[in-house]
Structures are given as C-alpha cells and as structure tokens.
Design an enzyme around this catalytic site. Structure first.
Site, PDB file in Angstrom:
ATOM      1  N   CYS A  39       1.012  -1.420  -0.216  1.00 28.51           N
ATOM      2  CA  CYS A  39      -0.092   0.182  -0.083  1.00 28.51           C
ATOM      3  C   CYS A  39       0.792   1.431   0.130  1.00 28.51           C
ATOM      4  O   CYS A  39       1.989   0.969   0.280  1.00 28.51           O
ATOM      5  CB  CYS A  39      -1.071   0.376   1.245  1.00 28.51           C
ATOM      6  SG  CYS A  39      -2.054  -1.279   1.189  1.00 28.51           S
ATOM      7  N   CYS A  43      -2.527   4.886   2.327  1.00 26.04           N
ATOM      8  CA  CYS A  43      -4.076   4.305   2.192  1.00 26.04           C
ATOM      9  C   CYS A  43      -4.797   3.833   3.712  1.00 26.04           C
ATOM     10  O   CYS A  43      -4.663   3.960   5.459  1.00 26.04           O
ATOM     11  CB  CYS A  43      -3.139   2.590   2.713  1.00 26.04           C
ATOM     12  SG  CYS A  43      -5.173   1.431   2.046  1.00 26.04           S
ATOM     13  N   CYS A  70      -2.953  -3.289  -3.287  1.00 22.01           N
ATOM     14  CA  CYS A  70      -3.914  -2.892  -2.994  1.00 22.01           C
ATOM     15  C   CYS A  70      -4.893  -2.175  -3.626  1.00 22.01           C
ATOM     16  O   CYS A  70      -4.305  -1.058  -4.454  1.00 22.01           O
ATOM     17  CB  CYS A  70      -3.567  -1.501  -1.540  1.00 22.01           C
ATOM     18  SG  CYS A  70      -4.778  -1.163  -0.773  1.00 22.01           S
ATOM     19  N   CYS A  73      -5.817   2.040  -2.298  1.00 25.03           N
ATOM     20  CA  CYS A  73      -5.158   2.554  -2.342  1.00 25.03           C
ATOM     21  C   CYS A  73      -4.166   2.986  -4.043  1.00 25.03           C
ATOM     22  O   CYS A  73      -4.081   3.576  -4.106  1.00 25.03           O
ATOM     23  CB  CYS A  73      -3.720   2.871  -1.416  1.00 25.03           C
ATOM     24  SG  CYS A  73      -2.715   1.617  -1.692  1.00 25.03           S
TER      25      CYS A  73
END
Length: 357
Positions: A39, A43, A70, A73
C-alpha cells in the site's frame, strides 16, 4: 531510468502508516506480510502491526517480493489518478463537456453524488458542479478567443440565456465577453507525478506556475498571478501545458536534466535576477543562499535570497530545491523537505549514470 530512493528510518515510516500521512507519498511503500498486499503510506485501511510490515522503495520491488497491489489505495498508479469507479463519468465529461449534469444523472450511472463531490473537492478544491461550471466557462473563453460571436458561444456552452452567460462569465473571470475577446486566459491543468499531483498554469506567453497541489501557499500564488497578469485563470489545456507535462515526466524518469519551456518569471528586478541564478545551478548540484548572494554582488543579502527562493512559482523547472544552507543541511522548501530530499537524491543518482540530456 528510475531514481533510487533512500528510505526513511523504519520507525518514521511506520508512524506515517499509523497517521495515514499522505505527505510521505513517493518516499516509500509498505507491505503487510499477513495479507500479501502492499500500500501507499496514506492508505485508509486499518494500520497493520509493526511486526507484520515490510518497506519498499518502489512498486516493482514490492511485486518482485511476491506482494500484490492494494485495490483501495492503488499504489501502482500515480497519486491523484482517476479511480476506476469514476472513469466512466470522466470519459462522459470529455465526450459532452457542455452537458449540465444533475445528481440524478450520477445516480443513474451507479455513482454516489456525495462520493463524487468529495473526490472533486479533494483533487480540484471545488465541488463537482463547480468544476462543471468552470469547464463550461473555459470552453466559452476558447470560443470567444477564436472569434465566435457572444450569442453562439453562450448557446454552444450550454447556457439557456445570454444574460445568464454574461453573469456567469463575469463571476468566474471578472471580465465581460468583449474583454475576453481582446485578451487570453491563463489555463490550469493537473500533472501527476511520483511525488503527488502538481498544478501547472500557462498561456501563449509561457508557463507561469508549477506547484505541488498540496502547497499551502498555492491560493496565494494564484492571487499573485491574477494580480500581476490581469488575465482570467481557468481550467483547460494548452500546448505549453502539454509540453510541460511531457518534460516533467521525462525528468522524473531520469531522462531529462534541463527544461526547454517558455517561462514567465515576472517579478521585481531582484526576484528575476535570483530566479535566473537558480536556473544556472547545474543538475545534481547545490548552492547555498550565501553563495547565490555573493554571485549577485550582494554578500549580505542571504535572507533576501531565501525569501525570493520561497517565492519561486515554478517548482523543479526553476530549481529552488537545489539551494541549501551553508553547512549543507536542507531547509526551506515549500513543497516539503521530504520532496526536496527526494529530488536531490534523484538528480544525484541520475547524474552518476551520465544522463545524456
């Protein structure tokens, strides 16, 4: 060539994760061992335990280690990119720029008006409907500058009456249709970079602003531009902006060390002299405020040089990030010291590889 990024210390990075500090964008990515996901620092997901976190400089490094991106994000994309859920609407806006969208239209597309409004407020500092109005005004200004008559422009821009068009034009630009036809606007566009979105502004005379979108002084800079140049500032595209986007992208890829853009460095005589000196600092090198003052023949003007450095409206292109304290320490970068450190390290590494440009 990708720049080599020196990671901050682990505890600083972990605290940024806990704080969801989006200002650390571009400095590092983190992966969670228990989920196999990596991430951005900002995030919105629940922060993981420290022992489950691994840090990476780039998305490629995280992918090579077996982690997947992810979906929340989207760390493989540049910050500020249009998210998948909004793509259909953005495409529709480009296809029908004068359409008057309602909340019901958004709902019909399966979108939440509140979610759409929040995204535009975050990335454009205005609501979705305000963005639509400025887009229509921008198109109208283009048509007026092309010589079209006022009535045709009003109707083609989606206005139902000539008086409504005149009122809206004066509200957003401070000028009448006749005044607009006698001049040109300054157009503003967002540029996406590894260090976060930037706002660029230009006209036929050249690039007059390039700043990171989260800079606190940005509204003040727009006020100064408007006062100095006496031109309406509107969202839109321009050949200078397109060329700036291309050259900035090349810079971040490590493929460009000098910019060949027309610049509007309008300021006081002292400011313009300082900014010209900044342009002379070689790529990958630094100068102190004192050194610049001596070059100007004003050895006691270090503080004035520092203030002028901070007033620079053209980040990266006019390289104020290459100015440091006499002891070599970083200081005084409006875009954030972490960005200054990143830019200097990026240039140092690129210079070591004998960048051709």
């Amino acid at each position: 060539m990708n720049a080599t990024i020196i990671l901050p210390d682990p505890e600083t990075m972990y605290q940024a994760i806990v704080d969801r500090d989006a200002e650390m964008e571009g400095l590092f990515l983190f992966a969670v061992k228990t989920t196999g996901i990596f991430c951005r620092p900002g995030c919105k997901a629940k922060p993981p335990k420290r022992e489950n976190v691994e840090f990476f400089a780039t998305a490629d490094d995280a992918l090579a280690a077996g982690y997947r991106a992810c979906k929340r994000c989207r760390p493989q994309e540049l910050s500020g990119s249009v998210p998948p859920w909004l793509t259909q609407l953005v495409d529709a806006l480009e296809a029908e720029p004068t359409r008057r969208w309602s909340n019901a239209d958004l709902i019909d597309m399966g979108l939440s008006p509140i979610r759409v409004r929040h995204w535009f407020q975050e990335h454009y500092q205005m609501t979705f409907h305000a963005y639509l109005r400025t887009r229509r005004i921008g198109l109208a200004v283009d048509m007026l500058n092309a010589g079209q008559d006022v009535t045709s422009v009003a109707l083609d821009s989606g206005y139902q009456s000539l008086s409504g068009f005149r009122d809206s034009l004066r509200k957003w630009t401070g000028q009448s249709p006749t005044s607009i036809q006698q001049g040109e606007p300054i157009l503003v566009e967002r540029l996406l970079t590894p260090l976060g979105p930037m706002l660029a502004a230009a006209s036929d005379a050249g690039l007059c602003l390039l700043e990171f979108a989260d800079r606190k002084m940005l509204p003040k800079q727009f006020e100064r531009i408007n006062k100095r140049f006496q031109q309406p500032i509107l969202p839109g595209t321009h050949p200078v902006l397109s060329e700036a986007a291309q050259q900035i992208d090349q810079y971040f890829r490590g493929e460009r060390s000098e910019f060949t853009l027309p610049l509007r460095l309008d300021g006081t005589s002292f400011q313009e002299t300082v900014w010209q000196k900044l342009l002379e600092i070689p790529y990958g090198q630094t100068r102190s405020y004192g050194e610049l003052a001596k070059q100007l023949g004003k050895p006691n003007a270090s503080r004035a040089v520092g203030r002028t450095n901070g007033d620079n409206r053209l980040a990266i292109v006019v390289p104020c990030h290459r100015v440091v304290r006499s002891d070599g320490h970083l200081c005084g970068y409006a875009g954030g010291l972490w960005r200054k450190k990143w830019l200097l390290e990026h240039e140092r590494k690129a210079r070591q590889t004998q960048l051709p440009l």
